[in-house]
Design a protein around this motif. Structure first.
Motif, short mmCIF file in Angstrom:
data_model
loop_
_atom_site.label_atom_id
_atom_site.label_comp_id
_atom_site.label_asym_id
_atom_site.label_seq_id
_atom_site.Cartn_x
_atom_site.Cartn_y
_atom_site.Cartn_z
N ALA A 201 76.76 46.82 64.76
CA ALA A 201 77.50 46.84 66.02
C ALA A 201 77.46 45.50 66.74
N MET A 202 76.36 44.75 66.59
CA MET A 202 76.16 43.56 67.41
C MET A 202 76.36 42.24 66.69
N ALA A 203 75.96 42.15 65.42
CA ALA A 203 75.73 40.84 64.80
C ALA A 203 76.95 40.26 64.10
N ASP A 204 77.05 38.93 64.15
CA ASP A 204 77.99 38.18 63.32
C ASP A 204 77.37 37.90 61.95
N TRP A 205 76.05 37.70 61.94
CA TRP A 205 75.31 37.42 60.72
C TRP A 205 74.05 38.27 60.70
N ILE A 206 73.71 38.77 59.52
CA ILE A 206 72.53 39.61 59.37
C ILE A 206 71.65 39.04 58.26
N GLY A 207 70.35 38.95 58.55
CA GLY A 207 69.37 38.61 57.53
C GLY A 207 68.53 39.83 57.25
N VAL A 208 68.67 40.40 56.04
CA VAL A 208 67.88 41.57 55.67
C VAL A 208 66.53 41.08 55.17
#
Length: 369
Positions: A201-208
């Motif tokens: 919902a929030m992120a432009d980029w995600i680091g798992v």
């Protein structure tokens, strides 16, 4: 331009390595998210960015200014970073307005009052400025915490599990509202959460994150549809794995038929492994399986979960293996009924079989930002 840069960060507690060689960058105005289960190192990394934790190795730069390296760190209060905490951390003896203005003591009174009113208007709480935190709902308290963090105009905002104390519906709604506020104000932010719905919902980029490293740094779309390894695929979304065979032409054959997509599977190849007919495991999401009364392929309904507009079916294939399917809820089938299904897959996600393919032991290749 890079607003925040982390270069091969290592953080330890005693002899235990908690963050192990993490690197990433966040451009100005972007919202990044560190997503992972408890104990993966994401909060420790966030505290390192804030200046609360020492680095064992690596460097952190904020707007091209060095703020942390091994043996030295700029004090947190000198980094111009705003923090939004899981428990809100509001001052119970101060009104909403005085909470928001807590970090504005250096401003003239009239400018401070105007800044407070502006931020209370931004978060939709202008008429609650005279209330105290205990008189507000959880969502309202979180808005106050956000306004307090943003009022001093920080260079960066860090959000540590900011919605975990809220119910599910409010959590997702507030995540969208916070994103809108950050984007409208062009504020760079880093979010830490274990909840993938918040991240999407929030992120432009995600680091798992897992085991102290970033398994994949990518857009939310590619994180979901093109996970780089089994760890990411297992953690993100719902799905099951079916055995298959990858041919030299990039097509994958599974029990449900031959899969062809615009993006064929791509993973390391061991030098001593034949190039054709490679054993693989294939990820199937619930939206990859389509209910089709005309299909000759049948599956038995084993479980069903009503979700309003849709029903999540657990279906048993002829082999006994199971898959998931999201079906419009007007197709209300009984347990034990056999229904027609087919696959509809844009991205074939396949990984080397860990038991039979030597290439499965090689490190995954991560997408470049």
């Amino acid at each position: 331009m890079a607003h925040l840069e982390l270069d091969h960060i290592v953080q330890r507690y005693g002899s235990t390595v908690v963050v192990n060689g993490v690197s990433f960058r966040v451009d100005s105005g972007d919202i990044a998210c560190l997503l992972g289960p408890s104990g993966c190192g994401k909060t420790t990394l966030l505290r390192g960015i804030a200046g609360f934790e020492e680095l064992a190795a690596g460097e952190i730069r904020l707007q091209n200014r060095l703020v942390s390296r091994q043996g030295w760190r700029l004090a947190p209060e000198k980094r111009q970073i705003g923090m939004v905490f899981q428990d809100y951390a509001l001052f119970p003896h101060l009104t909403v307005a005085r909470n928001v203005g807590f970090g504005l003591g250096a401003l003239p009174a009239q400018e401070r009052r105007q800044r407070i009113d502006d931020w209370l208007t931004t978060v939709g709480l202008l008429d609650l400025g005279d209330k105290y935190p205990h008189q507000l709902s959880g969502g309202q308290q979180q808005r106050v915490a956000l306004a307090r963090a943003l009022a001093p105009r920080p260079q960066l905002v860090l959000l540590d599990e900011p919605f975990s104390n809220l119910d599910i519906d409010l959590r997702e709604r507030l995540a969208l509202e916070v994103r809108e506020i950050l984007k409208r104000q062009r504020i760079t932010a880093v979010l830490v959460t274990h909840d993938q719905h918040e991240a999407f919902a929030m992120a432009d980029w995600i680091g798992v994150m897992a085991d102290g490293i970033i398994q994949q740094w990518d857009t939310p779309y590619r994180i979901y549809h093109q996970p780089s390894n089994r760890r990411v695929a297992d953690f993100i979304g719902q799905g099951v794995f079916l055995p298959g065979v990858l041919g030299a032409d990039g097509r994958v054959e599974i029990e449900l038929g031959v899969l062809a997509a615009r993006s064929p599977p791509d993973f390391p190849v061991a030098d001593d492994h034949p190039a054709r007919q490679r054993p693989v495991t294939v990820l199937l999401r619930p939206d990859d399986i389509v209910h089709d009364d005309q299909s000759p392929l049948r599956a038995e309904v084993r479980h069903k979960a009503f979700r309003g507009a849709e029903i999540l079916y657990t279906l048993r294939l002829t082999s006994g293996r199971q898959v998931l399917a999201l079906v419009p809820s007007h197709h209300n089938h009984a347990i034990g009924e056999r229904i027609g299904i087919r696959t509809d897959i844009d991205h074939v996600v396949a990984f080397p079989d860990q038991h039979t393919d030597p290439a499965a032991q090689q490190a995954p290749r991560l997408p470049q930002t």
